[in-house]
Design a protein around this motif. Structure first.
Motif, PDB file in Angstrom:
ATOM      1  N   GLY A  21      67.059  19.652  37.361  1.00 15.19           N
ATOM      2  CA  GLY A  21      67.658  19.807  38.689  1.00 15.19           C
ATOM      3  C   GLY A  21      67.474  21.177  39.293  1.00 15.19           C
ATOM      4  O   GLY A  21      67.982  21.447  40.386  1.00 15.19           O
ATOM      5  N   THR A  22      66.749  22.058  38.607  1.00 14.09           N
ATOM      6  CA  THR A  22      66.550  23.422  39.083  1.00 14.09           C
ATOM      7  C   THR A  22      65.306  23.504  39.961  1.00 14.09           C
ATOM      8  O   THR A  22      64.303  22.837  39.689  1.00 14.09           O
ATOM      9  CB  THR A  22      66.397  24.390  37.893  1.00 14.09           C
ATOM     10  N   ALA A  23      65.379  24.324  40.999  1.00 14.48           N
ATOM     11  CA  ALA A  23      64.223  24.503  41.867  1.00 14.48           C
ATOM     12  C   ALA A  23      63.046  25.069  41.083  1.00 14.48           C
ATOM     13  O   ALA A  23      63.219  25.955  40.243  1.00 14.48           O
ATOM     14  CB  ALA A  23      64.575  25.444  43.016  1.00 14.48           C
ATOM     15  N   HIS A  24      61.849  24.561  41.341  1.00 16.48           N
ATOM     16  CA  HIS A  24      60.663  24.993  40.600  1.00 16.48           C
ATOM     17  C   HIS A  24      60.410  26.486  40.753  1.00 16.48           C
ATOM     18  O   HIS A  24      60.037  27.165  39.794  1.00 16.48           O
ATOM     19  CB  HIS A  24      59.435  24.204  41.065  1.00 16.48           C
ATOM     20  N   SER A  25      60.615  27.008  41.951  1.00 15.08           N
ATOM     21  CA  SER A  25      60.355  28.435  42.170  1.00 15.08           C
ATOM     22  C   SER A  25      61.269  29.294  41.313  1.00 15.08           C
ATOM     23  O   SER A  25      60.834  30.300  40.724  1.00 15.08           O
ATOM     24  CB  SER A  25      60.533  28.777  43.656  1.00 15.08           C
ATOM     25  N   THR A  26      62.527  28.908  41.207  1.00 14.43           N
ATOM     26  CA  THR A  26      63.471  29.665  40.372  1.00 14.43           C
ATOM     27  C   THR A  26      63.086  29.584  38.906  1.00 14.43           C
ATOM     28  O   THR A  26      63.107  30.586  38.178  1.00 14.43           O
ATOM     29  CB  THR A  26      64.895  29.116  40.565  1.00 14.43           C
ATOM     30  N   LEU A  27      62.726  28.390  38.467  1.00 15.99           N
ATOM     31  CA  LEU A  27      62.354  28.195  37.069  1.00 15.99           C
ATOM     32  C   LEU A  27      61.100  28.986  36.718  1.00 15.99           C
ATOM     33  O   LEU A  27      61.049  29.678  35.691  1.00 15.99           O
ATOM     34  CB  LEU A  27      62.129  26.708  36.793  1.00 15.99           C
ATOM     35  N   PHE A  28      60.069  28.914  37.563  1.00 14.91           N
ATOM     36  CA  PHE A  28      58.827  29.633  37.293  1.00 14.91           C
ATOM     37  C   PHE A  28      59.054  31.140  37.279  1.00 14.91           C
ATOM     38  O   PHE A  28      58.470  31.861  36.460  1.00 14.91           O
ATOM     39  CB  PHE A  28      57.774  29.277  38.328  1.00 14.91           C
TER      40      PHE A  28
END
Length: 243
Positions: A21-28
């Motif tokens: 459920g986490t935004a991809h940009s935040t995760l990357f």
């Protein structure tokens, strides 16, 4: 080295399932920052490692011909790595198609990587005791049976179990094939490695192409059939590596 690859793949799959459920940009950004810190912390240690000059190859070692047995090892490596590529790109898609949620679907590759890591960590002891031909043959039979059952059963629990056991069964194949190639010289190791990775690269695309003209479960029977072929040819390919 491939054991560390399996552990890294497992870590990535678990992270993907846990942060669905986490935004991809935040995760990357978070993963990139953590890797940067890890690399910077490791630099001082790598600079203190003492290196030794590589032993030069003798003329005889550099002139090994690529024989039929080497091409057989390469073909089996390609078959095994095609299965690894199929798991990496299609395991989650397969489970999601069975109406599983995103997090549960992502866990398919995590379970596959868990099986692969367990097999890699225990594979040396099994190979020492029973020999590479027996270990690879038994593992390939296990992988073929598990994936075929998981695909044909059409249920989420069976699919997850099938991918996990598929990873366990394939875990000892590529290390054993690369080791066997070593007896033919350095050129053979390169040949088997490159041929094998062609399977890793082409496998997911092949599965996708077959899925468009048939169905995804039908296409995923290809890695199972290749694992069965690997089991049939393991003794011939690894006949000189028995304990």
């Amino acid at each position: 080295m491939r054991t560390y690859n399996s552990i890294g793949a497992l870590s990535g799959a678990v992270l993907a399932a846990a942060t669905v459920g986490t935004a991809h940009s935040t995760l990357f950004l978070a993963v990139g920052a953590a890797l940067t810190v890890g690399v910077l912390a490791a630099v001082p240690r790598t600079l203190t490692l003492s290196g030794t000059d590589p032993t030069p190859l003798s003329p005889h070692e550099g002139r090994h011909r690529t024989t039929g047995s080497v091409w057989l090892l390469g073909a089996l490596a390609a078959a095994s790595l095609l299965g690894e590529g199929a798991a990496a790109d299609w395991a989650a898609v397969h489970v999601h198609a069975l109406h599983a949620g995103s997090a549960l679907a992502a866990s398919a590759f995590a379970l596959y990587s868990t099986g692969m890591a367990i097999g890699r960590l225990t594979g040396d002891r099994l190979t020492t005791r029973f020999g590479a031909p027996a270990v690879v043959r038994a593992g390939a039979v296990l992988a073929a049976t598990a994936l075929a059952t998981g695909v044909l059963a059409d249920s989420v629990p069976a699919a997850l179990t099938g991918w996990a056991v598929f990873g366990l069964g394939l875990s000892g194949t590529v290390p054993s094939l690369i080791t066997a190639a070593g007896s033919h010289g350095p050129r053979a190791i390169a040949t088997v490695s490159v041929t094998g990775y062609l399977g890793l690269l082409a496998g997911p695309a092949l599965i996708g192409a077959l899925a468009t003209v048939t169905t995804l479960p039908t296409a995923l029977l290809v890695p199972a059939l290749l694992a069965a072929a690997l089991a049939a040819l393991a003794c011939r390919a690894l006949e000189n590596t028995a304990p």
